[in-house]
Scaffold this motif. Structure first.
Motif, PDB file in Angstrom:
ATOM      1  N   ILE A   1       0.849   7.001  -6.575  1.00 47.67           N
ATOM      2  CA  ILE A   1      -0.222   7.998  -6.681  1.00 47.67           C
ATOM      3  C   ILE A   1       0.351   9.391  -6.501  1.00 47.67           C
ATOM      4  O   ILE A   1       0.032  10.322  -7.254  1.00 47.67           O
ATOM      5  CB  ILE A   1      -1.341   7.711  -5.664  1.00 47.67           C
ATOM      6  CG1 ILE A   1      -2.100   6.445  -6.077  1.00 47.67           C
ATOM      7  CG2 ILE A   1      -2.300   8.888  -5.558  1.00 47.67           C
ATOM      8  CD1 ILE A   1      -3.083   5.963  -5.050  1.00 47.67           C
ATOM      9  N   ASP A   2       1.208   9.563  -5.497  1.00 50.41           N
ATOM     10  CA  ASP A   2       1.813  10.869  -5.250  1.00 50.41           C
ATOM     11  C   ASP A   2       2.680  11.323  -6.422  1.00 50.41           C
ATOM     12  O   ASP A   2       2.737  12.515  -6.735  1.00 50.41           O
ATOM     13  CB  ASP A   2       2.655  10.837  -3.967  1.00 50.41           C
ATOM     14  CG  ASP A   2       1.794  10.707  -2.720  1.00 50.41           C
ATOM     15  OD1 ASP A   2       0.591  11.010  -2.805  1.00 50.41           O
ATOM     16  OD2 ASP A   2       2.335  10.288  -1.681  1.00 50.41           O
TER      17      ASP A   2
ATOM     18  N   THR B   1       0.825  -1.213   0.000  1.00 56.39           N
ATOM     19  CA  THR B   1       0.000   0.000   0.000  1.00 56.39           C
ATOM     20  C   THR B   1       0.856   1.259   0.000  1.00 56.39           C
ATOM     21  O   THR B   1       0.477   2.263  -0.596  1.00 56.39           O
ATOM     22  CB  THR B   1      -0.958   0.018   1.201  1.00 56.39           C
ATOM     23  OG1 THR B   1      -0.205  -0.123   2.399  1.00 56.39           O
ATOM     24  CG2 THR B   1      -1.995  -1.082   1.096  1.00 56.39           C
ATOM     25  N   SER B   2       2.007   1.211   0.661  1.00 52.68           N
ATOM     26  CA  SER B   2       2.865   2.398   0.650  1.00 52.68           C
ATOM     27  C   SER B   2       3.445   2.630  -0.741  1.00 52.68           C
ATOM     28  O   SER B   2       3.609   3.775  -1.165  1.00 52.68           O
ATOM     29  CB  SER B   2       3.982   2.271   1.690  1.00 52.68           C
ATOM     30  OG  SER B   2       4.800   1.161   1.394  1.00 52.68           O
ATOM     31  N   TYR B   3       3.738   1.555  -1.483  1.00 56.53           N
ATOM     32  CA  TYR B   3       4.230   1.708  -2.855  1.00 56.53           C
ATOM     33  C   TYR B   3       3.137   2.291  -3.751  1.00 56.53           C
ATOM     34  O   TYR B   3       3.404   3.162  -4.575  1.00 56.53           O
ATOM     35  CB  TYR B   3       4.706   0.369  -3.410  1.00 56.53           C
ATOM     36  CG  TYR B   3       5.178   0.478  -4.844  1.00 56.53           C
ATOM     37  CD1 TYR B   3       6.365   1.145  -5.151  1.00 56.53           C
ATOM     38  CD2 TYR B   3       4.424  -0.044  -5.885  1.00 56.53           C
ATOM     39  CE1 TYR B   3       6.790   1.267  -6.462  1.00 56.53           C
ATOM     40  CE2 TYR B   3       4.836   0.078  -7.191  1.00 56.53           C
ATOM     41  CZ  TYR B   3       6.025   0.734  -7.481  1.00 56.53           C
ATOM     42  OH  TYR B   3       6.441   0.867  -8.777  1.00 56.53           O
TER      43      TYR B   3
ATOM     44  N   GLY C   1       0.710   4.192  -2.722  1.00 55.19           N
ATOM     45  CA  GLY C   1       0.606   5.603  -2.313  1.00 55.19           C
ATOM     46  C   GLY C   1       1.697   6.444  -2.943  1.00 55.19           C
ATOM     47  O   GLY C   1       1.458   7.583  -3.374  1.00 55.19           O
ATOM     48  N   LYS C   2       2.922   5.896  -3.011  1.00 53.51           N
ATOM     49  CA  LYS C   2       4.031   6.627  -3.636  1.00 53.51           C
ATOM     50  C   LYS C   2       3.757   6.845  -5.115  1.00 53.51           C
ATOM     51  O   LYS C   2       3.983   7.927  -5.656  1.00 53.51           O
ATOM     52  CB  LYS C   2       5.339   5.855  -3.457  1.00 53.51           C
ATOM     53  CG  LYS C   2       6.546   6.551  -4.095  1.00 53.51           C
ATOM     54  CD  LYS C   2       7.659   5.543  -4.333  1.00 53.51           C
ATOM     55  CE  LYS C   2       8.805   6.106  -5.108  1.00 53.51           C
ATOM     56  NZ  LYS C   2       8.472   6.575  -6.435  1.00 53.51           N
TER      57      LYS C   2
ATOM     58  N   CYS D   1     -13.301   4.401   2.084  1.00 50.02           N
ATOM     59  CA  CYS D   1     -12.320   3.382   1.745  1.00 50.02           C
ATOM     60  C   CYS D   1     -11.851   2.718   3.037  1.00 50.02           C
ATOM     61  O   CYS D   1     -11.467   3.396   3.981  1.00 50.02           O
ATOM     62  CB  CYS D   1     -11.140   4.019   1.022  1.00 50.02           C
ATOM     63  SG  CYS D   1      -9.888   2.831   0.547  1.00 50.02           S
TER      64      CYS D   1
ATOM     65  N   SER E   1      -9.470   1.160   5.515  1.00 50.26           N
ATOM     66  CA  SER E   1      -8.032   1.303   5.714  1.00 50.26           C
ATOM     67  C   SER E   1      -7.406  -0.026   6.157  1.00 50.26           C
ATOM     68  O   SER E   1      -6.306  -0.047   6.658  1.00 50.26           O
ATOM     69  CB  SER E   1      -7.765   2.390   6.753  1.00 50.26           C
ATOM     70  OG  SER E   1      -8.362   2.027   7.981  1.00 50.26           O
TER      71      SER E   1
END
Length: 181
Positions: A9-10, A2-4, A6-7, A103, A105
C-alpha cells in the motif's frame, strides 16, 4: 502478511497533504484564497493603493463565491422528486462527512476467514436425493419472469449492501434462469 500488504500500500499509494483551517467557510474558493494572500502582501508592503485595490477585488470575489455557493445549495432543493439530490444538499449545508468504516486490527481475521471458507471446499460424500413433498406442504415455485420483475423493482441506491446492487440482481436472474431450465 499484514506488514507486506502495508508495504505494498505504501509503495503504490500517493499521499497528498491538504491544509484546511477549522473555521474555513464552505464558500471559500482558490480565487478568494489567492486574493487574501495578495491583500496581506499589499498590507505588509505598505502600498495603500495596492491595498485598496486588493480589498475591492477581494470583496467582489467573496460576493461571487457566496452567490455561487448559494446557487449550488438552492439547486439541491429545486426538484422535489429527487430526494437523493436533496440529501446531498443537506449534507453540504451541515458539512456532514460520514465516518470512515472502522477496520478491525485483529491480525487473526484473515486466518479465521480462510478456515471458514475452506470448510466449503471439504469433500462432500453424501449423495443428493430428491424428496417428494407431501400434499399439505407448500412448494416454492419460481419463474424467471417473476424473479426478474421482483429484482428490477429493487432500487440499488436504497439497498442494504453491495450484494443487492443492480449488477448482482442481474447475475441472480441469469443464475436463476439457468437453474430453472
Amino acid at each position: 502478511m499484514t506488514s507486506y500488504i502495508g508495504k505494498c500500500i505504501d509503495d503504490m499509494t500517493v499521499f497528498k497533504s491538504i491544509t484546511t483551517q477549522p473555521n474555513q467557510k464552505p464558500w471559500m474558493t482558490a480565487k478568494v484564497c489567492a486574493l487574501l494572500k495578495y491583500r496581506v502582501s499589499a498590507f505588509r508592503a505598505g502600498d495603500k493603493d495596492a491595498l485598496r485595490a486588493a480589498w475591492a477585488k477581494l470583496s467582489q470575489a467573496i460576493r461571487e463565491a457566496k452567490c455561487t455557493h448559494s446557487q449550488r445549495i438552492h439547486g439541491h432543493f429545486q426538484s422535489s422528486g429527487d430526494t437523493r439530490h436533496m440529501w446531498q444538499g443537506i449534507q453540504s449545508i451541515t458539512n456532514y462527512r460520514p465516518a470512515p468504516p472502522a477496520c478491525d486490527s485483529d491480525a487473526s481475521l484473515p486466518d479465521a476467514l480462510n478456515s471458514f471458507y475452506a470448510c466449503f471446499e471439504a469433500r462432500n460424500d453424501i449423495t443428493a436425493s430428491k424428496t417428494i413433498p407431501t400434499p399439505e406442504e407448500q412448494v416454492l415455485c419460481l419463474t424467471t419472469a417473476n424473479m426478474r420483475k421482483t429484482l428490477r423493482r429493487v432500487n440499488p441506491r436504497k439497498a442494504a449492501g453491495p450484494n443487492h446492487s443492480w449488477q448482482s440482481a442481474q447475475g441472480m436472474c441469469r443464475t436463476a434462469s439457468r437453474c430453472l431450465h
